[in-house]
Scaffold this motif. Structure first.
Motif, PDB file in Angstrom:
ATOM      1  N   MET A  55       0.805  -0.861  -0.096  1.00 22.76           N
ATOM      2  CA  MET A  55       0.108   0.007   0.162  1.00 22.76           C
ATOM      3  C   MET A  55       0.637   1.239  -0.062  1.00 22.76           C
ATOM      4  O   MET A  55       0.583   2.076  -0.876  1.00 22.76           O
ATOM      5  CB  MET A  55      -1.137  -0.494   1.018  1.00 22.76           C
ATOM      6  N   HIS A  56       2.010   0.703   1.471  1.00 19.78           N
ATOM      7  CA  HIS A  56       2.838   2.240   0.961  1.00 19.78           C
ATOM      8  C   HIS A  56       3.658   2.502  -0.390  1.00 19.78           C
ATOM      9  O   HIS A  56       3.572   3.881  -1.092  1.00 19.78           O
ATOM     10  CB  HIS A  56       3.841   2.087   1.921  1.00 19.78           C
ATOM     11  N   ASP A  57       3.982   1.825  -0.913  1.00 18.78           N
ATOM     12  CA  ASP A  57       4.778   1.355  -1.967  1.00 18.78           C
ATOM     13  C   ASP A  57       3.649   2.492  -3.478  1.00 18.78           C
ATOM     14  O   ASP A  57       4.073   3.020  -4.535  1.00 18.78           O
ATOM     15  CB  ASP A  57       4.779   0.423  -2.613  1.00 18.78           C
ATOM     16  N   ARG A  58       1.988   1.538  -3.212  1.00 17.30           N
ATOM     17  CA  ARG A  58       1.233   1.846  -4.020  1.00 17.30           C
ATOM     18  C   ARG A  58       0.812   3.738  -3.862  1.00 17.30           C
ATOM     19  O   ARG A  58       0.733   4.502  -5.249  1.00 17.30           O
ATOM     20  CB  ARG A  58       0.041   1.236  -4.402  1.00 17.30           C
ATOM     21  N   LEU A  59       0.661   4.067  -3.353  1.00 17.72           N
ATOM     22  CA  LEU A  59       0.407   5.307  -2.025  1.00 17.72           C
ATOM     23  C   LEU A  59       1.153   6.295  -2.185  1.00 17.72           C
ATOM     24  O   LEU A  59       0.850   7.695  -2.541  1.00 17.72           O
ATOM     25  CB  LEU A  59      -0.558   5.633  -1.418  1.00 17.72           C
ATOM     26  N   GLY A  60       2.949   5.981  -2.199  1.00 18.70           N
ATOM     27  CA  GLY A  60       3.649   7.252  -2.077  1.00 18.70           C
ATOM     28  C   GLY A  60       3.094   7.950  -1.158  1.00 18.70           C
ATOM     29  O   GLY A  60       4.261   9.122  -1.018  1.00 18.70           O
ATOM     30  N   ILE A  61       2.415   7.863   0.256  1.00 19.03           N
ATOM     31  CA  ILE A  61       1.929   8.982   1.387  1.00 19.03           C
ATOM     32  C   ILE A  61       3.167   8.183   2.307  1.00 19.03           C
ATOM     33  O   ILE A  61       3.601   7.037   2.083  1.00 19.03           O
ATOM     34  CB  ILE A  61       0.761   8.348   1.693  1.00 19.03           C
TER      35      ILE A  61
END
Lengths: 482, 262
Positions: free
Chosen positions: A184-190
């Motif tokens: 999720m982190h890699d996908r959202l860039g947050i």
């Protein structure tokens, strides 16, 4: 891609006014946009307090928190573009899932149809499509966890804070969620700031790990840095399994610890007191004649792909991971390659050594009784009429599994000519003059080296007894053997 | 006889049968019979056709609603401050609110009467006001305690989560704290509203001529009309049951939260 700092903490300190407890001391950190940063440390190390200061639930006593370069330390949480996933989720029990997730959007007066769209989208992100109408109490722990993440993410925060979010899940679920969170982190860039006491979790997910202890940062680095190059004994001990010995440099890239002399890669001046860290997987078992040190196998535990072996070498214990399984009681040799030894310059020269518990449940060292209470070291410990000691559960103390570590400062040890008079005897193997006193290393017959400060000059090779008053020693229960 | 865990409830079961279930049957018997013991519905129809009785019912409702509202308005902020404030002597402050319950009831009310007498001059001037004051005074602790307990048990993380999601303190209170303290409010309301409809002893002791449901039942019995009195008691019982059922939807939540103190 240029990555600027999204959040910076500058000498942030937090003390609690009611009891004066200082939870965080002089905390400095820069986090780049899109990074996955983990605060790692044992409970009570200040990691959650730091996270709560970033969220705005606690105000720092001093120092600055900068978000995109602007100070935010005095803003209330509802004015910060930061959202939190709480340890026990804190989903509102009086609302259904839709209302829970929509809470933040409604506060921002988002139009209704947009709220519906966004909630639907974030629910599919956490794989819980169609859960809008469900009540919180009908969800499993894992599902509540995902909703908590969805409720935070739907607000598109600049930073997502996660406070031990996987602590309440079972092992399998936890491992799945670790991968999902990372993805999720890699996908959202947050930017994610994650708090955990689980080193494996930290190593698996993070770009950057901040190891904390007693309110202070011990080390900041990538998982590889932290694992391979721990800065001090605390980090080495906390991350992964480590054999930690105190020792001394005996020549150019030569180091002496655990009763043997090893080659190492760190070029530290001769005579420096050091702490040597050896990972169990870096120890090779050899026939006794070929090892740098020898010892006797005291336990062998099968761990699936390897064996976890404990070897007693003199007074030292070495933990070894190996795919071959020696027998208990077998004599083995051990060698370590130079790059398997990590040398840290010892910050203090406290002598630490394991003491024995005799059959009367009294502490002794080198066969001599120490007048110290063992009962006090065991949580809830009681001495029964027959002399045995039971712990808080009423179980008799397992002598094989209980290890007591004693520590004593170099200036508290006295040397005596009458070798018999001391608690332990040995030969002076090193001496350095340190301005107002000499610092000696005494290599004892038990394989344990002691550092002693003395104002008088002794000669190299002198045989001395070490007098160590029990009242100057402190004792601690080492972690129980597995 | 073998002694089992079940034997422990025998004393209470006996008590229950003798003093709760049996009187209930007696109540039913009298409510649906006339003076000669023959079955009749005239007591029921009599109540709903008697304008005096209906008037008393409405008036009792009014007193109970106002009393409950005043109790709630006084109790909620008090309980909220007690539960969330950083009071050093929290237990001591709570004691001040609970202590009146330990003072003899008639003594308390008599003291109140003397006080009101001095302030108002003539108690008969404000019967409604005095009824509300008397009952609020008597029932307030029963409203404060359950609300206090419920707010105390609220996980502060809920408020933090609301703040975190952009709600300022006012929004967080109305959207999270208040709805989550509903079980305590419901339990407080049920402990104040129903007694406020019937507890005419308070009024008697205040020399208050206000006529409420309790007084009505009392008057039937003193006139030896046991059948009529029983029917009114039964109707009140029905109303109480109805309220409890309506409030019952919150029961699940109350249980999940471990309920309130009272």
């Amino acid at each position: 891609m240029e990555r600027e700092n999204i959040i910076e903490l500058k000498s942030v300190t937090k003390s609690f006014s009611d009891n004066g407890f200082v939870a965080v001391k002089d905390f400095n950190l820069e986090v780049k946009r899109g990074e996955f940063v983990t605060f790692l440390g044992p409970s009570g190390c200040g990691k959650t307090t730091t996270l709560r200061m970033i969220a705005g639930f606690e105000m720092p006593t001093s120092g600055e928190i900068l978000l995109n370069g602007k100070p935010i330390q005095n803003l209330p949480p509802y004015e910060r573009p930061i959202n939190t996933v709480f340890q026990r989720y804190a989903l509102f029990p009086h609302m259904n899932i839709f209302d829970n997730i929509a809470f933040g959007l409604r506060q921002k007066k988002t139009p209704k149809d947009e709220i519906t769209k966004k909630v639907k989208k974030v629910l599919s992100l956490v794989d819980l499509e169609g859960f809008e109408e469900r009540r919180v109490s009908t969800l499993s722990g894992g599902q509540q966890q995902r909703i908590a993440i969805a409720r935070a993410l739907v607000n598109e925060p600049e930073i997502l804070l996660l406070d031990e979010p996987l602590g309440a899940l079972d092992l399998k679920m936890r491992q799945e969620m670790q991968l999902e969170l990372k993805e999720m982190h890699d996908r959202l860039g947050i930017t994610f700031i994650y708090v955990t006491h689980d080193q494996e979790e930290a190593l698996t997910m993070s770009d950057k790990i901040v190891v904390m202890s007693e309110g202070r940062i011990q080390q900041i680095g990538t998982p590889e840095d932290i694992y391979n190059e721990p800065k001090n004994a605390f980090v080495a001990d906390f991350i992964g399994e480590s054999n930690i010995f105190s020792g001394i440099m005996t020549g150019k890239k030569k180091v002496r610890f655990c009763g043997g002399e090893f080659d190492c890669v760190d070029d530290v001046p001769e005579g420096t007191h050091i702490t040597a860290v050896v990972r169990p997987e870096d120890v090779r078992l050899t026939p006794p004649s070929e090892g740098m040190i020898t010892g006797e196998v005291t336990s062998v535990i099968f761990k699936g792909i390897h064996y976890e072996i404990a070897v007693q070498s003199g007074k030292n214990e070495m933990e070894v991971k190996s795919i071959q399984a020696p027998k208990i009681g077998e004599k083995v040799g051990m060698s370590v390659d130079p790059d398997g030894i990590h040398i840290m310059i010892a910050e203090d020269h406290t002598n630490r050594f394991l003491v024995d518990i005799n059959s009367d449940y009294r502490l002794e060292y080198n066969g001599k009784l120490l007048h110290a209470s063992l009962t006090k070291l065991i949580r809830g410990g009681k001495r029964l009429d027959d002399g045995t000691i039971v712990d808080e559960n009423g179980d008799t103390l397992d002598l094989a599994k209980t290890k007591i570590e004693a520590s004593i400062q170099p200036q508290d040890i006295d040397m005596t000519d009458d070798a018999e008079e001391g608690l332990v005897e040995g030969n002076i193997s090193n001496l350095i003059y340190q301005g107002d006193h000499y610092s000696y290393v005494i290599h004892t017959d038990l394989g344990q080296d002691f550092v002693v400060y003395d104002e008088d000059l002794w000669n190299m090779g002198d045989r001395v007894g070490l007098v160590m008053p029990t009242e100057k020693m402190s004792f601690a229960l080492k972690k129980q053997g597995r | 006889m073998k002694f089992t865990r079940k034997s422990l409830c025998i004393p209470y079961a006996l008590w229950l049968c003798l003093f709760v279930v049996a009187p209930l049957f007696v109540l039913f018997y009298y409510a649906f019979t006339d003076g000669t013991g023959a079955f009749t519905l005239s007591n029921l129809t009599g109540f709903f056709t008697d304008p005096n009785a209906l008037g008393t019912l409405v008036y009792s409702f009014a007193i109970a609603i106002v009393t409950t509202a005043v109790c709630l308005l006084l109790a909620y902020p008090t309980a909220y401050i007690l539960a969330t404030g950083k009071l050093k002597e929290r237990q001591g402050v709570i004691l001040i609110f609970v202590m009146p319950m330990w003072i003899n009831f008639s003594l308390r009310i008599t003291a109140l009467k003397e006080l009101l007498d001095v302030i108002e001059g003539n108690l008969a001037m404000y019967p409604f006001l005095n009824a509300v004051i008397g009952m609020t005074y008597d029932f307030l602790p029963f409203m404060i305690l359950p609300i206090y307990t419920t707010i105390m048990r609220l996980d502060p993380a809920y408020i933090e989560a609301a703040n975190d999601l952009g709600a300022n303190n006012r929004d967080a209170f109305f959207k999270v704290t208040l709805p989550l303290s509903m079980p305590g409010i419901m339990s407080g309301v049920s402990m104040v509203f129903l007694p406020a409809m019937t507890n005419y002893v308070v009024l008697d002791m205040l020399y208050n001529s206000t006529y409420i449901m309790g007084s009505l039942i009392g008057s039937y019995f003193s006139a030896y009309n046991w059948n009529g009195g029983s029917m009114i008691a039964l109707i009140l019982l029905g109303i109480i049951c109805l309220f409890t059922l309506l409030g019952g939807s919150d029961e699940e939540e109350t249980k999940a939260r471990g309920g309130a103190l009272l």
